[in-house]
Design an enzyme around this catalytic site. Structure first.
Site, PDB file in Angstrom:
ATOM      1  N   GLU A   1       1.081  -1.164   0.243  1.00 36.82           N
ATOM      2  CA  GLU A   1      -0.012   0.364   0.080  1.00 36.82           C
ATOM      3  C   GLU A   1       0.678   1.029  -0.074  1.00 36.82           C
ATOM      4  O   GLU A   1       0.271   1.796  -0.454  1.00 36.82           O
ATOM      5  CB  GLU A   1      -0.850  -0.353   1.202  1.00 36.82           C
ATOM      6  CG  GLU A   1      -2.319  -1.070   1.015  1.00 36.82           C
ATOM      7  CD  GLU A   1      -3.093  -1.071   0.130  1.00 36.82           C
ATOM      8  OE1 GLU A   1      -3.084   0.184  -0.461  1.00 36.82           O
ATOM      9  OE2 GLU A   1      -4.330  -1.212   0.189  1.00 36.82           O
TER      10      GLU A   1
ATOM     11  N   ASN B   1      -7.739   2.811  -5.350  1.00 37.74           N
ATOM     12  CA  ASN B   1      -8.032   1.086  -5.940  1.00 37.74           C
ATOM     13  C   ASN B   1      -7.089   0.398  -6.676  1.00 37.74           C
ATOM     14  O   ASN B   1      -7.719  -0.550  -6.753  1.00 37.74           O
ATOM     15  CB  ASN B   1      -9.963   0.872  -5.861  1.00 37.74           C
ATOM     16  CG  ASN B   1     -10.589   1.524  -5.073  1.00 37.74           C
ATOM     17  OD1 ASN B   1     -10.181   0.931  -3.728  1.00 37.74           O
ATOM     18  ND2 ASN B   1     -10.952   2.070  -5.111  1.00 37.74           N
TER      19      ASN B   1
ATOM     20  N   HIS C   1      -6.460  -3.406  -6.876  1.00 38.41           N
ATOM     21  CA  HIS C   1      -7.167  -3.842  -5.855  1.00 38.41           C
ATOM     22  C   HIS C   1      -9.062  -4.518  -6.334  1.00 38.41           C
ATOM     23  O   HIS C   1      -9.301  -5.540  -5.795  1.00 38.41           O
ATOM     24  CB  HIS C   1      -8.781  -2.142  -5.009  1.00 38.41           C
ATOM     25  CG  HIS C   1      -7.377  -1.790  -3.880  1.00 38.41           C
ATOM     26  ND1 HIS C   1      -6.295  -1.173  -3.843  1.00 38.41           N
ATOM     27  CD2 HIS C   1      -7.707  -1.653  -2.448  1.00 38.41           C
ATOM     28  CE1 HIS C   1      -5.477  -0.994  -2.838  1.00 38.41           C
ATOM     29  NE2 HIS C   1      -6.618  -1.756  -1.833  1.00 38.41           N
TER      30      HIS C   1
ATOM     31  N   HIS D   1      -4.175  -9.396   2.807  1.00 41.79           N
ATOM     32  CA  HIS D   1      -4.642  -8.528   1.377  1.00 41.79           C
ATOM     33  C   HIS D   1      -3.845  -7.534   0.514  1.00 41.79           C
ATOM     34  O   HIS D   1      -3.459  -7.095  -0.466  1.00 41.79           O
ATOM     35  CB  HIS D   1      -5.277  -7.012   2.608  1.00 41.79           C
ATOM     36  CG  HIS D   1      -6.136  -6.494   1.437  1.00 41.79           C
ATOM     37  ND1 HIS D   1      -7.290  -6.115   0.386  1.00 41.79           N
ATOM     38  CD2 HIS D   1      -5.606  -4.845   1.449  1.00 41.79           C
ATOM     39  CE1 HIS D   1      -6.915  -5.036   0.256  1.00 41.79           C
ATOM     40  NE2 HIS D   1      -6.369  -4.702   0.880  1.00 41.79           N
TER      41      HIS D   1
END
Length: 377
Positions: A192, A252, A255, A273
Site C-alpha cells: 500500500e 483502488n 484492488h 490483503h
C-alpha cells in the site's frame, strides 16, 4: 508536538464538522489517553482489538487511558480477514450495547485494517452513529485503511460490499507498534505504500527505490516519512472526493484484481490483503501495457520493486493452493466489484508509474483473455 507529524484531514463542508487529525510518530500509544480524554463527555472508552494486538499492546493502551483518568473496556476478537463478517459485526454490536456505549462515547479501533473496518462500521451503525478513534497497528492500516472513513465487512459475493462511509475523529499512527509485526505482514503493508508512488507520485516511488529496504528493516525516520507522505496524499484526495465519485477511485489501483484474488483464496492467511494488492498492481500495469497506454519499462520497474521487497507481482507469484484462480472465476468476481455502475466496471490502470487513470467501462471479455495469458488458466 515535537517529533510528530500532524496531517489535517479536511472534509467537504456541510452542517457537521468532520475534520480530524492524523498524528504520525513514535510513542503515540503512550499519549493516547491525553489525546482522547478531551474528546469525551464522560471518562470512558470502548476498545475493539484482536487477540494478537491485545496480547502485544493491550495493557499499554489501557494504562495510557488510565493515566488520563479514562476507564476502558476491551473487546477482543479473533485475528484475520475472516473476522470482517456480518456474524462478527453482530457479535461486536451486542458486546458494545452490553457495555452501555452511548452515542457521545468513543470506540477505539486498535488493530490492523480488519479491526479498523469492522469497528468503524459498528460505530457507524451503533445508535445511528458513534464517534471512533483509529489507532492502527499495521503498516497497511497506518498508510491507508485508517484514513478516509471507509468501513465495511466482506460478503460471500466479494470484499467490502457491505459498509458505510464514517470518518474517525482522530488517528494515532505510532510507528513503534510496527516493530512487533511479523515480517510477512509488514511486507504486505508495504504494497500500500508503493501504491501511493504508483498512483500519482513518481518522486515518492523513486524515494522508495532507495529507502524501501530501510523502512522494512526498521528505520524509524523512514517509516515516519513514508506513513506521513502516504496519509497526506490520501487526505488530499479524500478532501476532494469523500464518496469515491471520481478521483478517489485511483486509490483502488490493484484492488479490483486483488479483491478477486483474495476471494478465491477464501480471505485466509494463504494470501494477505497487501499481497493481493501487490499482485493486483502488477496485473493492472501489465494490462495497461496490453492496452497500449503504459510503457513496458514502467510496468517492469514496478514489478521488480515489488518482487525485490518480497511481494508477488502477478498470478504466477501466488502460493500454490487449490484456489480457483481461473480467468473465468476471477472475472466473475470482478463483476461484483463495488465500482460496477450501470453494468460497467471502472478499472484503475496506469499510463506509467505515477500516472494512474480510470478506464470507465472495462471490456471484461478482454480482461478475461488477459488473465488467461497472465496465468489464470
Amino acid at each position: 508536538m515535537s517529533g510528530v507529524r500532524i496531517i489535517d484531514v479536511r472534509m467537504p463542508a456541510n452542517a457537521e464538522r468532520r475534520d480530524y487529525e492524523v498524528r504520525v510518530g513514535e510513542g503515540l500509544i503512550d499519549l493516547a489517553g491525553a489525546a482522547i480524554a478531551p474528546m469525551l463527555k464522560r471518562p470512558f472508552a470502548a476498545i475493539v482489538t484482536d487477540e494478537i494486538v491485545a496480547a502485544a499492546h493491550g495493557e499499554r493502551l489501557e494504562a495510557a487511558l488510565g493515566d488520563a483518568g479514562v476507564a476502558s473496556e476491551m473487546i477482543t476478537l479473533p485475528p484475520g480477514e475472516a473476522t470482517k463478517s456480518m456474524a462478527q459485526l453482530t457479535t461486536l454490536m451486542s458486546q458494545l450495547l452490553s457495555l452501555g456505549v452511548e452515542r457521545s462515547d468513543i470506540i477505539i479501533a486498535f488493530g490492523g485494517g480488519v479491526i479498523g473496518d469492522l469497528a468503524g462500521f459498528a460505530a457507524a451503525l451503533l445508535r445511528r452513529g458513534c464517534r471512533f478513534v483509529q489507532i492502527p497497528t499495521t503498516l497497511l492500516a497506518q498508510v491507508d485503511s485508517s484514513v478516509g472513513g471507509k468501513t465495511a465487512v466482506n460478503a460471500p459475493e466479494g470484499k467490502n460490499l457491505i459498509g458505510a462511509f464514517h470518518q474517525p475523529s482522530l488517528v494515532l499512527a505510532d510507528v513503534t507498534l510496527l516493530s512487533t509485526l511479523p515480517e510477512r505482514e509488514l511486507r504486505a503493508g508495504y504494497a500500500e505504500v508503493v501504491k501511493y508512488g504508483a498512483i500519482n507520485d513518481r518522486d515518492f516511488f523513486d524515494w522508495l527505490e532507495g529507502n524501501g529496504g530501510a523502512l522494512l528493516d526498521g528505520d524509524g525516520a523512514a517509516r515516519i516519512h513514508a506513513v506521513a507522505h502516504a496519509v497526506s496524499a490520501k487526505a488530499a484526495i479524500v478532501a476532494r472526493d469523500e464518496r469515491e465519485a471520481g478521483e478517489r477511485r485511483l486509490l483502488n489501483l490493484g484492488h479490483t484484481f486483488g479483491h478477486a484474488l483474495e476471494s478465491v483464496y477464501g480471505y485466509s492467511g494463504a494470501l494477505l490483503h497487501g499481497e493481493a494488492v501487490a499482485a493486483g498492481m502488477g496485473l493492472a500495469f501489465d494490462y495497461s501495457v496490453r492496452k497500449g497506454i503504459c510503457p513496458r519499462d514502467d510496468a517492469d520497474a514496478l514489478k521488480r520493486h515489488l518482487t525485490r521487497h518480497g511481494l508477488p507481482a502477478g498470478i504466477k507469484d501466488l502460493p500454490a493452493t487449490n484456489a480457483d484462480t481461473s480467468a473465468a472465476r476471477l472475472t466473475a468476481l470482478m463483476r461484483q466489484d463495488k465500482k460496477m455502475s450501470g453494468g460497467q466496471l471502472a478499472l484503475i490502470l496506469a499510463r506509467g508509474i505515477g500516472e494512474a487513470c480510470v478506464e470507465r467501462a472495462a471490456d471484461l471479455a478482454d480482461v478475461e483473455a488477459f488473465l488467461k495469458s497472465a496465468g489464470g488458466q
